[in-house]
Design a protein around this motif. Sequence first.
Motif, PDB file in Angstrom:
ATOM      1  N   TYR A  28       0.837  -1.210   0.000  1.00  0.00           N
ATOM      2  CA  TYR A  28       0.000   0.000   0.000  1.00  0.00           C
ATOM      3  C   TYR A  28       0.871   1.259   0.000  1.00  0.00           C
ATOM      4  O   TYR A  28       0.638   2.203  -0.763  1.00  0.00           O
ATOM      5  N   LEU A  29       1.894   1.279   0.847  1.00  0.00           N
ATOM      6  CA  LEU A  29       2.751   2.460   0.969  1.00  0.00           C
ATOM      7  C   LEU A  29       3.669   2.616  -0.231  1.00  0.00           C
ATOM      8  O   LEU A  29       3.922   3.740  -0.688  1.00  0.00           O
ATOM      9  N   LEU A  30       4.188   1.505  -0.768  1.00  0.00           N
ATOM     10  CA  LEU A  30       5.068   1.586  -1.936  1.00  0.00           C
ATOM     11  C   LEU A  30       4.341   2.149  -3.156  1.00  0.00           C
ATOM     12  O   LEU A  30       4.971   2.759  -4.022  1.00  0.00           O
ATOM     13  N   ARG A  31       3.030   1.941  -3.227  1.00  0.00           N
ATOM     14  CA  ARG A  31       2.266   2.492  -4.345  1.00  0.00           C
ATOM     15  C   ARG A  31       2.070   4.003  -4.215  1.00  0.00           C
ATOM     16  O   ARG A  31       1.664   4.661  -5.170  1.00  0.00           O
ATOM     17  N   ARG A  32       2.342   4.526  -3.029  1.00  0.00           N
ATOM     18  CA  ARG A  32       2.052   5.939  -2.763  1.00  0.00           C
ATOM     19  C   ARG A  32       3.284   6.764  -2.399  1.00  0.00           C
ATOM     20  O   ARG A  32       3.199   7.984  -2.295  1.00  0.00           O
ATOM     21  N   ALA A  33       4.412   6.102  -2.181  1.00  0.00           N
ATOM     22  CA  ALA A  33       5.612   6.825  -1.744  1.00  0.00           C
ATOM     23  C   ALA A  33       6.851   6.076  -2.198  1.00  0.00           C
ATOM     24  O   ALA A  33       6.780   4.907  -2.592  1.00  0.00           O
ATOM     25  N   GLY A  34       8.005   6.752  -2.134  1.00  0.00           N
ATOM     26  CA  GLY A  34       9.268   6.109  -2.456  1.00  0.00           C
ATOM     27  C   GLY A  34       9.616   5.043  -1.438  1.00  0.00           C
ATOM     28  O   GLY A  34       9.034   4.980  -0.348  1.00  0.00           O
ATOM     29  N   ALA A  35      10.582   4.213  -1.805  1.00  0.00           N
ATOM     30  CA  ALA A  35      10.922   3.064  -0.956  1.00  0.00           C
ATOM     31  C   ALA A  35      11.368   3.495   0.434  1.00  0.00           C
ATOM     32  O   ALA A  35      10.954   2.897   1.445  1.00  0.00           O
ATOM     33  N   ASP A  36      12.207   4.531   0.524  1.00  0.00           N
ATOM     34  CA  ASP A  36      12.705   4.962   1.834  1.00  0.00           C
ATOM     35  C   ASP A  36      11.578   5.467   2.714  1.00  0.00           C
ATOM     36  O   ASP A  36      11.472   5.101   3.888  1.00  0.00           O
ATOM     37  N   MET A  37      10.708   6.316   2.137  1.00  0.00           N
ATOM     38  CA  MET A  37       9.587   6.833   2.920  1.00  0.00           C
ATOM     39  C   MET A  37       8.638   5.703   3.303  1.00  0.00           C
ATOM     40  O   MET A  37       8.117   5.663   4.428  1.00  0.00           O
ATOM     41  N   ALA A  38       8.401   4.778   2.379  1.00  0.00           N
ATOM     42  CA  ALA A  38       7.492   3.658   2.672  1.00  0.00           C
ATOM     43  C   ALA A  38       7.996   2.851   3.865  1.00  0.00           C
ATOM     44  O   ALA A  38       7.206   2.455   4.734  1.00  0.00           O
ATOM     45  N   GLU A  39       9.298   2.594   3.912  1.00  0.00           N
ATOM     46  CA  GLU A  39       9.862   1.840   5.036  1.00  0.00           C
ATOM     47  C   GLU A  39       9.672   2.599   6.348  1.00  0.00           C
ATOM     48  O   GLU A  39       9.287   2.024   7.369  1.00  0.00           O
ATOM     49  N   ASP A  40       9.961   3.900   6.321  1.00  0.00           N
ATOM     50  CA  ASP A  40       9.824   4.706   7.538  1.00  0.00           C
ATOM     51  C   ASP A  40       8.374   4.757   8.004  1.00  0.00           C
ATOM     52  O   ASP A  40       8.088   4.634   9.202  1.00  0.00           O
ATOM     53  N   VAL A  41       7.464   4.961   7.054  1.00  0.00           N
ATOM     54  CA  VAL A  41       6.046   5.076   7.415  1.00  0.00           C
ATOM     55  C   VAL A  41       5.505   3.731   7.882  1.00  0.00           C
ATOM     56  O   VAL A  41       4.667   3.676   8.787  1.00  0.00           O
ATOM     57  N   LEU A  42       5.981   2.640   7.287  1.00  0.00           N
ATOM     58  CA  LEU A  42       5.553   1.314   7.753  1.00  0.00           C
ATOM     59  C   LEU A  42       5.955   1.113   9.206  1.00  0.00           C
ATOM     60  O   LEU A  42       5.160   0.618  10.019  1.00  0.00           O
ATOM     61  N   SER A  43       7.174   1.504   9.543  1.00  0.00           N
ATOM     62  CA  SER A  43       7.626   1.377  10.937  1.00  0.00           C
ATOM     63  C   SER A  43       6.752   2.199  11.868  1.00  0.00           C
ATOM     64  O   SER A  43       6.356   1.731  12.947  1.00  0.00           O
ATOM     65  N   GLU A  44       6.446   3.429  11.453  1.00  0.00           N
ATOM     66  CA  GLU A  44       5.589   4.290  12.277  1.00  0.00           C
ATOM     67  C   GLU A  44       4.188   3.704  12.400  1.00  0.00           C
ATOM     68  O   GLU A  44       3.571   3.741  13.466  1.00  0.00           O
ATOM     69  N   ASP A  78      -9.701  -9.187   5.820  1.00  0.00           N
ATOM     70  CA  ASP A  78     -10.910  -8.361   5.701  1.00  0.00           C
ATOM     71  C   ASP A  78     -11.293  -7.719   7.026  1.00  0.00           C
ATOM     72  O   ASP A  78     -11.877  -6.637   7.050  1.00  0.00           O
ATOM     73  N   GLU A  79     -10.976  -8.373   8.123  1.00  0.00           N
ATOM     74  CA  GLU A  79     -11.326  -7.843   9.446  1.00  0.00           C
ATOM     75  C   GLU A  79     -10.466  -6.653   9.844  1.00  0.00           C
ATOM     76  O   GLU A  79     -10.947  -5.709  10.469  1.00  0.00           O
ATOM     77  N   VAL A  80      -9.181  -6.708   9.485  1.00  0.00           N
ATOM     78  CA  VAL A  80      -8.255  -5.715  10.043  1.00  0.00           C
ATOM     79  C   VAL A  80      -7.643  -4.749   9.038  1.00  0.00           C
ATOM     80  O   VAL A  80      -7.261  -3.638   9.404  1.00  0.00           O
ATOM     81  N   LEU A  81      -7.535  -5.155   7.767  1.00  0.00           N
ATOM     82  CA  LEU A  81      -6.803  -4.303   6.826  1.00  0.00           C
ATOM     83  C   LEU A  81      -7.426  -2.934   6.603  1.00  0.00           C
ATOM     84  O   LEU A  81      -6.699  -1.931   6.565  1.00  0.00           O
ATOM     85  N   PRO A  82      -8.743  -2.809   6.444  1.00  0.00           N
ATOM     86  CA  PRO A  82      -9.287  -1.459   6.234  1.00  0.00           C
ATOM     87  C   PRO A  82      -8.909  -0.502   7.372  1.00  0.00           C
ATOM     88  O   PRO A  82      -8.534   0.650   7.131  1.00  0.00           O
ATOM     89  N   TRP A  83      -8.988  -0.966   8.606  1.00  0.00           N
ATOM     90  CA  TRP A  83      -8.638  -0.118   9.758  1.00  0.00           C
ATOM     91  C   TRP A  83      -7.148   0.215   9.726  1.00  0.00           C
ATOM     92  O   TRP A  83      -6.745   1.354   9.959  1.00  0.00           O
ATOM     93  N   CYS A  84      -6.334  -0.796   9.407  1.00  0.00           N
ATOM     94  CA  CYS A  84      -4.888  -0.580   9.377  1.00  0.00           C
ATOM     95  C   CYS A  84      -4.485   0.330   8.214  1.00  0.00           C
ATOM     96  O   CYS A  84      -3.542   1.121   8.348  1.00  0.00           O
ATOM     97  N   TYR A  85      -5.177   0.220   7.081  1.00  0.00           N
ATOM     98  CA  TYR A  85      -4.906   1.139   5.973  1.00  0.00           C
ATOM     99  C   TYR A  85      -5.178   2.582   6.406  1.00  0.00           C
ATOM    100  O   TYR A  85      -4.470   3.505   6.000  1.00  0.00           O
ATOM    101  N   GLY A  86      -6.216   2.767   7.208  1.00  0.00           N
ATOM    102  CA  GLY A  86      -6.521   4.108   7.696  1.00  0.00           C
ATOM    103  C   GLY A  86      -5.393   4.668   8.552  1.00  0.00           C
ATOM    104  O   GLY A  86      -5.041   5.846   8.442  1.00  0.00           O
ATOM    105  N   VAL A  87      -4.804   3.815   9.398  1.00  0.00           N
ATOM    106  CA  VAL A  87      -3.660   4.240  10.220  1.00  0.00           C
ATOM    107  C   VAL A  87      -2.471   4.581   9.323  1.00  0.00           C
ATOM    108  O   VAL A  87      -1.811   5.614   9.503  1.00  0.00           O
ATOM    109  N   ALA A  88      -2.192   3.716   8.340  1.00  0.00           N
ATOM    110  CA  ALA A  88      -1.063   3.958   7.428  1.00  0.00           C
ATOM    111  C   ALA A  88      -1.272   5.246   6.643  1.00  0.00           C
ATOM    112  O   ALA A  88      -0.317   6.010   6.429  1.00  0.00           O
TER     113      ALA A  88
END
Length: 202
Positions: A28-44, A78-88
């Motif tokens: 999800y993050l790689l489709r929206r940001a560069g690799a470095d930012m995606a890694e940082d945002v995933l950690s956050e 299906d139970e958790v991804l929509p909520w987690c996408y919102g956090v990401a």
Amino acid sequence: MTEEETRRKRQARFERLAHVVVEPLHRYLLRRAGADMAEDVLSETMLVLWRRIDDVPGPGAGSDPEPDANPDRSPSPDEVLPWCYGVARGCLANARRADGRRLRLVERLIRTQQRPPTGAADHSDHSDLHAALGALGALDREVVQLWAWEELAPRQIAEVTGLTSNAVSIRLHRAKRKLAAQLGRKDAERPGHKRDEGRSSQ
């Protein structure tokens, strides 16, 4: 349930959640940001999910009005991804805002350097200021520029730079003293010129 049992239960739930969501969130993050930012945002994002593990929907959720018959099962995507996408999404927006502040700072510096002089005195002042700023270390210079140009308080500068508020205040105080020492001689050469000390760093 003891505190230790609660901690183990939260840890186990987080590990089951991470097993399900880490790869989809990374994509999800790689489709929206560069690799470095995606890694940082995933950690956050994962840090936020750990802190809010009781709010994450699915088996074992602390706020679930209908407790799952098997709270120890792994959640389905299906139970958790929509909520987690919102956090990401929120973490990515925060990262972009921080990057935007840095980009605006660089753009403003470039515009300032390229702005045609309106007079000999202004041009001289401009050169003196950039020379004084250039004499500072990179981090001290960024702290001063965020304070002076972006009008951020030390606690906000701490957000941008990753320093503590106390470290920002110390660096800002020392950097302003260095700038004052370097620019003081020029001020003394201009009769009637009174230096504005600007805003408080507190």
